[in-house]
Design an enzyme around this catalytic site. Structure first.
Site, PDB file in Angstrom:
ATOM      1  N   ASP A  40       8.181   5.625 -20.670  1.00 23.73           N
ATOM      2  CA  ASP A  40       8.370   5.448 -21.985  1.00 23.73           C
ATOM      3  C   ASP A  40       9.892   4.888 -22.181  1.00 23.73           C
ATOM      4  OD1 ASP A  40      10.219   7.684 -21.356  1.00 23.73           O
ATOM      5  OD2 ASP A  40       8.723   9.169 -22.191  1.00 23.73           O
ATOM      6  N   HIS A  55       6.171  18.006 -14.608  1.00 18.84           N
ATOM      7  CA  HIS A  55       7.117  17.097 -15.326  1.00 18.84           C
ATOM      8  C   HIS A  55       8.426  17.114 -14.477  1.00 18.84           C
ATOM      9  CE1 HIS A  55       9.415  14.463 -18.197  1.00 18.84           C
ATOM     10  NE2 HIS A  55      10.347  15.432 -18.325  1.00 18.84           N
ATOM     11  N   GLY A  88       4.932  10.476 -21.748  1.00 23.02           N
ATOM     12  CA  GLY A  88       4.175   9.318 -21.611  1.00 23.02           C
ATOM     13  C   GLY A  88       4.104   8.482 -20.362  1.00 23.02           C
ATOM     14  N   HIS A  95       0.822  -1.158  -0.026  1.00 23.87           N
ATOM     15  CA  HIS A  95       0.022  -0.242  -0.025  1.00 23.87           C
ATOM     16  C   HIS A  95       1.052   1.336  -0.065  1.00 23.87           C
ATOM     17  CE1 HIS A  95      -3.453   2.235   1.918  1.00 23.87           C
ATOM     18  NE2 HIS A  95      -3.514   2.747   0.817  1.00 23.87           N
TER      19      HIS A  95
END
Length: 157
Positions: free
Chosen positions: A28, A98, A122, A20
């Site tokens: 990618d 990002h 991705g 958990h």
């Protein structure tokens, strides 16, 4: 022979090893894999397998409570974001910068599932959850309000 869709023994072992709150990324081909994460390399060639292929498999056999992608995916790869959002039935997709995804969050990954995807922004990080309906069905167990959606979750058919 095993019943579920995933046949790759390394991918099955990674899923079984998660507890958990652990983080796993479907990445990618160019994701910077840190020293702390274990790698399951599924990449065969450019775009084989793709992010959506592996994400679809993972989400069919994995209990997750959070799904993270880069904000840039939503803004600059909206078709992929729409596909990820459609697959994430347990929770809405959360966007993060990002730099946070490949920095702070990358350092906390337990596993990297590397695909062959050449996909801008991705990467999809999943946070392992619990099967809340099973955990809270015990006599006397009371689910806190923040678990309500998870306790009432029904798998799509």
């Amino acid at each position: 022979m095993k019943k579920s869709r995933i046949l790759n023994s390394y991918l099955n072992a990674a899923i079984a090893d998660l507890g958990h709150g652990d983080l796993i990324v479907i990445s990618d081909a160019g994701f910077p894999i840190g020293d702390n994460a274990k790698r399951v390399d599924l990449a065969l060639e450019q775009d084989v397998p793709g992010i959506v292929d592996i994400l679809d498999l993972m989400m069919s056999d994995f209990i997750y409570e959070a799904c993270y992608v880069a904000e840039e995916q939503k803004n600059f790869n909206p078709q992929l974001f729409a596909k990820v959002s459609a697959l994430s039935t347990r929770c809405p997709v959360t966007t993060v910068p990002h730099e946070k995804l490949i920095g702070e969050m990358r350092s906390k990954l337990k596993y990297v599932i590397r695909t062959g995807a050449f996909e801008p922004w991705g990467n999809v990080i999943l946070q392992s959850g619990i099967d809340a309906p099973v955990w809270f069905e015990k006599p006397g167990a009371i689910a806190p309000s923040y678990y309500e959606d998870r306790v009432n979750y029904k798998e799509p058919k």
